[in-house]
Write a protein that holds these residues in place. Structure first.
Motif, PDB file in Angstrom:
ATOM      1  N   LEU A  58      37.240  22.940  38.266  1.00 29.05           N
ATOM      2  CA  LEU A  58      36.853  22.455  39.589  1.00 29.05           C
ATOM      3  C   LEU A  58      38.078  22.088  40.424  1.00 29.05           C
ATOM      4  O   LEU A  58      38.092  22.302  41.645  1.00 29.05           O
ATOM      5  CB  LEU A  58      35.927  21.245  39.439  1.00 29.05           C
TER       6      LEU A  58
ATOM      7  N   ARG B 241      38.822  23.613  44.101  1.00 29.92           N
ATOM      8  CA  ARG B 241      39.038  22.756  45.283  1.00 29.92           C
ATOM      9  C   ARG B 241      40.401  23.002  45.899  1.00 29.92           C
ATOM     10  O   ARG B 241      40.565  22.947  47.119  1.00 29.92           O
ATOM     11  CB  ARG B 241      38.905  21.282  44.888  1.00 29.92           C
TER      12      ARG B 241
ATOM     13  N   VAL C 224      28.421  19.944  33.860  1.00 30.68           N
ATOM     14  CA  VAL C 224      29.794  19.441  33.864  1.00 30.68           C
ATOM     15  C   VAL C 224      30.042  18.526  32.683  1.00 30.68           C
ATOM     16  O   VAL C 224      31.130  18.482  32.111  1.00 30.68           O
ATOM     17  CB  VAL C 224      30.086  18.708  35.194  1.00 30.68           C
TER      18      VAL C 224
ATOM     19  N   ALA D 261      35.775  21.446  32.506  1.00 33.71           N
ATOM     20  CA  ALA D 261      35.139  21.560  33.815  1.00 33.71           C
ATOM     21  C   ALA D 261      36.018  20.969  34.901  1.00 33.71           C
ATOM     22  O   ALA D 261      36.145  21.544  35.993  1.00 33.71           O
ATOM     23  CB  ALA D 261      33.773  20.875  33.783  1.00 33.71           C
ATOM     24  N   SER D 262      36.646  19.831  34.638  1.00 35.82           N
ATOM     25  CA  SER D 262      37.481  19.191  35.656  1.00 35.82           C
ATOM     26  C   SER D 262      38.653  20.082  36.043  1.00 35.82           C
ATOM     27  O   SER D 262      39.015  20.182  37.220  1.00 35.82           O
ATOM     28  CB  SER D 262      37.991  17.836  35.145  1.00 35.82           C
TER      29      SER D 262
ATOM     30  N   ILE E 106      33.004  21.593  46.318  1.00 36.08           N
ATOM     31  CA  ILE E 106      32.222  21.458  45.097  1.00 36.08           C
ATOM     32  C   ILE E 106      31.173  20.379  45.297  1.00 36.08           C
ATOM     33  O   ILE E 106      31.503  19.250  45.665  1.00 36.08           O
ATOM     34  CB  ILE E 106      33.116  21.107  43.884  1.00 36.08           C
TER      35      ILE E 106
ATOM     36  N   VAL F 205      34.757  16.283  42.946  1.00 33.79           N
ATOM     37  CA  VAL F 205      33.697  16.902  43.746  1.00 33.79           C
ATOM     38  C   VAL F 205      33.838  16.455  45.196  1.00 33.79           C
ATOM     39  O   VAL F 205      34.439  15.417  45.507  1.00 33.79           O
ATOM     40  CB  VAL F 205      32.292  16.533  43.215  1.00 33.79           C
TER      41      VAL F 205
ATOM     42  N   LEU G  97      30.255  28.451  34.328  1.00 36.42           N
ATOM     43  CA  LEU G  97      31.323  27.450  34.290  1.00 36.42           C
ATOM     44  C   LEU G  97      32.072  27.506  32.967  1.00 36.42           C
ATOM     45  O   LEU G  97      33.297  27.411  32.926  1.00 36.42           O
ATOM     46  CB  LEU G  97      30.730  26.063  34.513  1.00 36.42           C
TER      47      LEU G  97
END
Length: 713
Positions: free
Chosen positions: A605, A609, A594, A601-602, A615, A635, A562
């Motif tokens: 992700l 997505r 995360v 990380a956001s 996720i 997520v 990540l």
């Protein structure tokens, strides 16, 4: 009022005497040197050089222009043979050192050689830049080469260019011969005037001796005294006495200023040494001061029958403070920790104890065995153990930072002299190993160094070596644990789990080798391979069983993958190559992975997505942020950690927490998966509370890809 005859006035007076004497000597030499000057001026070497260079330049520019014209057609048709013939013919011309034909981008097309080893390479010599950018004939030169270049044009189109380097060796040879002839004639003139020059030289020598004596007495001697003092200062003796003088000129001022400077340097040296040997944040001794003190202690203790202990203390989870509260808060925590350690060491460390900060969140303590009232030395192992226990207890108490309580702890490794090692390097290495073992043992504790720890480190190193290439050797494989829907009991997907069958040691626990792969960086190689194989197996299941076209596969992603930022590209490439639909791939990340860098990380992700990949947040509920984390991290699902599911039948708190997680997640539109379902009662209560999916040994053990295909059948 006395008039000060300063150093500058003395020097000017001396220079005036020298000047008058030199003028007199020059007047005597002038008539005798006239004829020699006329002969030397007539043999100017520069005139000949300019003449020959100009001739070579005109001849070269004409030749290069013709060469460029002859290369137009071969360059237009990219005829390397014709270009080579023309280049080699040019190379045979007198004084030609090289011929280079290049394209419009400055890449070499031909250099007159047979195999053209530099073909296609850019020209990188000092002349190349101006040659490539020149739109007309261009000449450059150095001490050895005249480089003449001309563009190769066809109409307004520039096909490239040609460069010819003309060696100046022949011209230098002519110059040398002329110079030798001139030197021969000058020697003849010099011999005729040798008597006069000797006479004048003697006069100048006498005058110089007078000037030297004056300078020696008024300048050199005091400056030499200052140099001797400066040498003492340079060797480390900053207390050396500067010379004292009563002179009223500039040298006297210099000597007195030097004395003041020497005192200032000594004072600043004391300040610098204090700064060099102490930690700026905590005021404790630093690594350098500790190492020097340790070496001195070992020399004193060696052969004396006394013991010494080193305690390496490292704050547990300190990175979490910097990540969540900021580095200013981290510095405040370090200062408070240092104060607590200092107070504990002063209270329990005994005489001769020393505390240092090695940087970051690592502190080192040195204690010695002390004489008891009976005259015997105390047991340093017992003293180190008591001090370590006191430190663990003291540092476990909460610290208040920015009006918030922070609970940390410390892991302490202890090594003894001379029991564990006799040198400082090995002692410090052993202390680090023992501290690492304290962290492995669960943190917030202490461990003494033992030989077995070296073996554990060696085993870890060997495991890392064996893990390299394990995938290529077929030792690593994937097992798939089925995931069922709680609403209808149907098989919905599978979690891909990595397994290692070692050729000597058999099956290695994933908790062991995955940690090694993560810390060594091998996970960045193994992770993409796992992802690709899982997608390929899922595609094979869908092709063999059309009813499984909605099956998903979940793959675990490590924190290191990540952090690298390359995960979206790897996923997109794998989905494209395998043909798997993005919605059928679920990526599982732990909550702690995360939390480290939530913004980074956001963003990653969100990109995943957006491509259609799902996720899932694995081991949910074990991290630091809890349910509030779901508001900030994009997520699609959470997997309730097995530690909550295990006690959901007998612990009301775990049941309430599990129920809250399910309700909160559903309110945010997030799927809930329960892992570790091993009893029918757990399955029933989770279905009653509305959990979406479940996996565990009661539902199915991890199986190979072929066995999982049988489940689908």
């Amino acid at each position: 009022m006395s008039v000060r005859f300063g150093l500058q006035a003395k020097f000017l007076a001396g220079m005036a005497i020298v000047f008058v004497g030199v003028l007199a000597l020059i007047g005597l030499m002038w008539q005798r040197q006239t004829s020699m000057q006329e002969e030397v001026s007539s043999l100017g070497r520069e005139s000949m050089r300019e003449l020959v260079s100009d001739r070579l330049k005109r001849r070269g520019e004409s030749a290069v222009a013709q060469l460029a014209d002859s290369l137009t057609n071969p360059m237009y048709y990219s005829d390397l043979d014709a270009i080579g013939n023309i280049a080699r013919a040019a190379m045979r011309q007198p004084d030609v050192a090289y011929v280079i034909v290049f394209d419009p981008q400055g890449r070499i097309v031909h250099d007159g050689s047979g195999d053209i080893p530099a073909y296609g390479q850019p020209m990188n010599d000092p002349f190349a830049f101006e040659v490539v950018s020149a739109r007309s004939p261009h000449t450059q030169s150095s001490d050895r080469i005249v480089d003449i270049a001309s563009p190769i044009m066809i109409g307004d189109q520039r096909l490239g260019g040609v460069r010819v380097g003309y060696s100046l060796a022949a011209m230098r040879s002519d110059e040398d011969r002329a110079t030798q002839a001139m030197r021969t004639r000058l020697d003849e003139i010099a011999r005729r005037h040798l008597g006069w020059i000797a006479l004048l030289g003697a006069a100048l020598l006498a005058l110089g001796a007078i000037v030297v004596g004056l300078v020696q007495r008024t300048l050199v001697r005091p400056i030499r005294q200052l140099a001797d003092v400066a040498h003492e200062i340079e060797s480390g003796n900053f207390e050396a006495d500067a010379p004292v003088t009563t002179r009223g000129d500039e040298v006297g001022d210099l000597v007195r200023a030097f004395g003041r400077m020497s005192s200032s340097v000594a004072r600043h040296d004391r300040d610098i040494r204090r700064m060099a040997y102490s930690d700026a944040l905590t005021g404790l001794a630093n690594r350098l001061a500790f190492r020097e003190s340790l070496d001195r202690r070992l020399l004193q203790l060696r052969g004396a029958g006394r013991q010494l202990a080193l305690l390496f203390a490292d704050i547990d989870d300190f990175k979490r403070v910097n990540d969540t509260l900021g580095h200013d808060a981290g510095d405040e925590v370090l200062v408070q920790f240092a104060n607590r350690i200092r107070e504990t060491v002063e209270r329990m460390g005994g005489e001769g104890a020393m505390l240092a900060r090695f940087g970051g969140d690592e502190f080192v303590i040195l204690i010695e065995s002390v004489l008891s009232p009976t005259g015997n030395h105390g047991d340093v192992r017992t003293a180190a153990s008591r001090l370590a226990e006191a430190l663990v207890a003291e540092l476990s108490r909460p610290i208040v930072v920015h009006d918030r309580q922070v609970f940390l702890g410390t892991s302490i490794g202890i090594t003894l002299f001379p029991e564990d090692a006799s040198g400082s390097t090995m002692l410090m290495k052993n202390g680090d190993i023992a501290m690492y073992q304290a962290k492995v043992a669960g943190k917030n504790c202490h461990r003494f160094y033992s030989r077995a720890m070296d073996q554990a480190v060696e085993r870890r190193v060997r495991m890392e070596q064996d893990l390299r290439g394990a995938w290529e050797r077929g030792e690593l494989s994937l097992a798939y644990q089925p995931v069922y829907s709680l609403a209808d009991g149907q098989l919905r997907g599978a979690e891909a789990l990595l397994r290692w069958q070692h050729p000597e040691h058999g099956a290695i626990a994933p908790s062991v080798f995955i940690d090694v792969a993560e810390q060594s960086g091998l996970i960045e190689v193994i992770g993409p391979q796992v992802l690709r194989l899982a997608c390929e197996d899922t595609m094979r299941w869908q092709q063999a069983h059309p009813s499984a076209d909605q099956m998903f596969v979940s793959v675990n992603v490590s924190p290191r993958q990540l952090r690298s930022g390359d995960l979206p590209r790897q996923v997109a490439t794998t989905l494209r190559d395998t043909g798997l639909e993005a919605a059928r791939l679920h990526l599982e990340l732990t909550e702690t992975a995360v939390i480290g860098d939530e913004i980074h990380a956001s963003g990653l992700l969100a990109r995943l997505r957006a491509s259609g990949v799902k996720i899932w947040l694995d081991d949910f509920g074990t991290g630091f942020s809890g349910l509030s984390h779901l508001r900030r991290v994009p997520v699609d699902g959470v997997k309730i950690d097995r530690s909550f599911i295990a006690d959901v039948l007998r612990d009301p708190d775990d049941l309430a927490l599990t129920t809250a997680i399910i309700a909160m997640a559903h309110s945010l539109g997030i799927t809930v998966v329960a892992e570790g379902v091993e009893k029918e009662g757990q399955y029933a209560i989770l279905r009653e509370r509305g959990c979406d999916l479940a996996q565990g040994y009661w539902l199915g053990h991890p199986v190979s890809a072929s066995d999982f295909s049988l489940l689908l059948a």
